[in-house]
Design an enzyme around this catalytic site. Sequence first.
Site, PDB file in Angstrom:
ATOM      1  CD  GLU A 171      -3.127  -0.922   2.127  1.00  0.00           C
ATOM      2  OE1 GLU A 171      -4.236  -1.433   1.899  1.00  0.00           O
ATOM      3  OE2 GLU A 171      -2.891  -0.310   3.192  1.00  0.00           O
ATOM      4  CD  GLU A 281      -4.321  -5.422   2.120  1.00  0.00           C
ATOM      5  OE1 GLU A 281      -5.157  -4.846   2.855  1.00  0.00           O
ATOM      6  OE2 GLU A 281      -3.101  -5.262   2.212  1.00  0.00           O
ATOM      7  CG  ASP A 292     -12.094 -10.325  20.689  1.00  0.00           C
ATOM      8  OD1 ASP A 292     -12.304  -9.158  20.355  1.00  0.00           O
ATOM      9  OD2 ASP A 292     -11.608 -11.174  19.911  1.00  0.00           O
ATOM     10  CG  ASN A 296     -15.631  -6.567  15.423  1.00  0.00           C
ATOM     11  OD1 ASN A 296     -14.743  -7.308  15.830  1.00  0.00           O
ATOM     12  ND2 ASN A 296     -16.920  -6.849  15.573  1.00  0.00           N
TER      13      ASN A 296
END
Length: 390
Positions: A171, A281, A292, A296
């Site tokens: 990237e 990607e 958890d 996110n």
Amino acid sequence: MSQTRRDVLASTLAGAGALMLGPTASLASTGPAHPAFYFGADLSYVNEMEDCGAIYRRNGKPVDPYQLFADTGHNLVRLRLWNNPDWTRYSTIEDVTRSMRRAKASGQGVLLDFHYSDDWADGDKQWIPQAWAGIPTTEGLAAAVYQFTFDTLMLLAREGLMPHMVQVGNETNKEMMGTKDWAWETRRTDWTRNAALFKAGIQAVRDAGRAAGSAPRIMLHIAQPENAEPWFAAATAAGVTDFDVIGLSYYRKWSREGIDGLGAAIAQLRGRFGKDVVVVETSYPWTNDGADEAANLLGPDTLIPEFPATPEGQLAYLTRITQTIISHGGSGIVYWEPAWVSTNCKTRWGTGSHWENATFFDFRRGNEALPAFSYVRHPYDWTRIEAVKG
């Protein structure tokens, strides 16, 4: 690279024959013949997750994730490589060779992703490796890039692990190997410096391929399709032309283009620069929940209305984007990061994973394989190729 480090690295490599497959070699049983196409997955996290106790399952039974991806038709494993990270023992050359052996054993090719950093390099930042921070000249930095790239590939080649493809940078929207005191938001890329670094990395791959008799393809990689054409135009003007593949990251959360815009960008890049284009990607959540305390990264703001955050929605996204890539002359898709599941291990930012809701494994059912795996064998229309625009 010191002789001591060279000896240590060499001792970690297990022998195996070079894997230089055509991109559809492992797809022979997936259906009718079609043009060469990469169905890939970035599995850079697998070793760490398994060391942290993760178990991947299919039909309730534990499986080797590398073999699972191969068995479901994937043919390319992408692996990131940092120079000398002092904060993790993963994505080092030792860890990457462990992964490459697993990829080879499963029959898949490898895309080796040189970040040229000790840490994450991405579209917002490119940090110079600490070992090179004191090099005062562009010529000196280019020499370091060349030697590191060449030595790494020759170590792999001597053990039969030469990758199928190599990314020279990850990237690289921003100038390669910058420092934290640069004004990144306003800095204009010094293409004399930048081109010298890219050319050094590219030359090292070419030279290693000739020396080993097994030449990897070379990819240059830009985040988000709207940034690619101006970047590659600038690179071309600076003399950076000896590469084979344009790699794109596409995350709708961070891109102003919809899926149709991605397709148009692929066709435009193919027509203008004459290179293969791979979406190297992409990702999509199958739930908005988490397993958890780690937040996110792909939340509800990621979603496209026609693709809900469900297992079926994730699969529909993947089949739609893959058909779009095919129809606009693209050469492949790589999913990031389908195996970064939740464990009790810590990241810098919390315990667990920041990506478990966008993996290919259902944390509610003991990391059972999700329907997303089946996107590879979807009956795509390989005749729907849009005219490539110049």
